[in-house]
Design an enzyme around this catalytic site. Structure first.
Site, PDB file in Angstrom:
ATOM      1  CG  HIS A  55      -6.671  -6.856  -5.364  1.00 33.96           C
ATOM      2  ND1 HIS A  55      -6.559  -7.420  -6.612  1.00 33.96           N
ATOM      3  CD2 HIS A  55      -6.117  -7.742  -4.517  1.00 33.96           C
ATOM      4  CE1 HIS A  55      -5.968  -8.590  -6.520  1.00 33.96           C
ATOM      5  NE2 HIS A  55      -5.683  -8.812  -5.243  1.00 33.96           N
ATOM      6  CG  LEU A  56      -8.027  -8.673   0.465  1.00 29.29           C
ATOM      7  CD1 LEU A  56      -6.784  -9.163   1.208  1.00 29.29           C
ATOM      8  CD2 LEU A  56      -9.243  -9.322   1.062  1.00 29.29           C
ATOM      9  CG  HIS A  57      -3.344  -4.037  -0.327  1.00 31.89           C
ATOM     10  ND1 HIS A  57      -4.470  -3.590  -0.984  1.00 31.89           N
ATOM     11  CD2 HIS A  57      -2.775  -2.940   0.220  1.00 31.89           C
ATOM     12  CE1 HIS A  57      -4.576  -2.283  -0.829  1.00 31.89           C
ATOM     13  NE2 HIS A  57      -3.553  -1.861  -0.096  1.00 31.89           N
ATOM     14  CD  GLN A  58      -2.269  -8.564   7.021  1.00 35.17           C
ATOM     15  OE1 GLN A  58      -3.096  -7.687   7.211  1.00 35.17           O
ATOM     16  NE2 GLN A  58      -2.206  -9.655   7.743  1.00 35.17           N
TER      17      GLN A  58
END
Length: 181
Positions: A139-142
């Site tokens: 799950h991408l996250h910045q």
């Protein structure tokens, strides 16, 4: 606990001159206690967080497609993450609207942190895939990490310790209150 200048004992009982800064909350991260066993949305903490009350989940702001949350295992004080609600791992797989909102919320997060904490700079970015350093690659996250001159000095390099002067819930409350309407 001994005072300044007093000797401590190392792990096997021998005195040494080192001071100790205990960070027991990090043990959960080291053990991988909240890390999903698979890539499914069912086990993903970034999919579970939005179902929590904001303060419990450390959510600072909710957007339409993404949300801003404090990192439970921060690199430094005020470490935020911008996450899409949708379970997506690879940045090119975000929709145009998701990518735009992630960018907008990242910019707003920097403005809020500047207003509340006056950092000297920021580290901003995404770690993509396990080889790219992503702790939760599914799950991408910045990351939005405020930085101050000398903030990490020797502690993480030599002492393998990060210092945080404020409880995460207190930091979350300050950021949430400062977030514009």
């Amino acid at each position: 606990m001994p005072g300044a200048g007093e000797q401590h004992q190392d792990g096997i009982g021998r005195p040494d001159a080192l001071e100790r800064l205990w960070t027991p909350y990090r043990m959960a991260y080291i053990r991988g206690e909240n890390k999903p066993n698979d890539a499914s949305a069912r086990q993903c903490p970034f999919c579970r967080i939005p179902a929590m009350p904001d303060r419990e989940g450390l959510i600072v702001h909710r957007g339409e497609l993404s949300y801003v949350v404090l990192n439970l295992y921060p690199y430094g004080s005020g470490h935020l993450m911008v996450c899409p609600y949708r379970h997506v791992a690879d940045y090119p797989d975000t929709t145009t609207d998701e990518a735009v909102e992630i960018a907008h919320l990242t910019k707003q997060a920097m403005r809020v942190v500047r207003a509340v904490s006056s950092p000297d700079g920021f580290n901003v970015g995404m770690n993509q895939g396990s080889a790219g350093g992503a702790g939760i690659a599914a799950h991408l996250h910045q990351h939005v990490v405020p930085r101050w001159v000398g903030d990490q000095n020797f502690m993480p390099v030599i002492g393998h310790t990060r210092t945080l002067p404020q409880l995460l819930t207190d930091t979350r409350d300050l950021f949430a209150e400062a977030w514009p309407g």
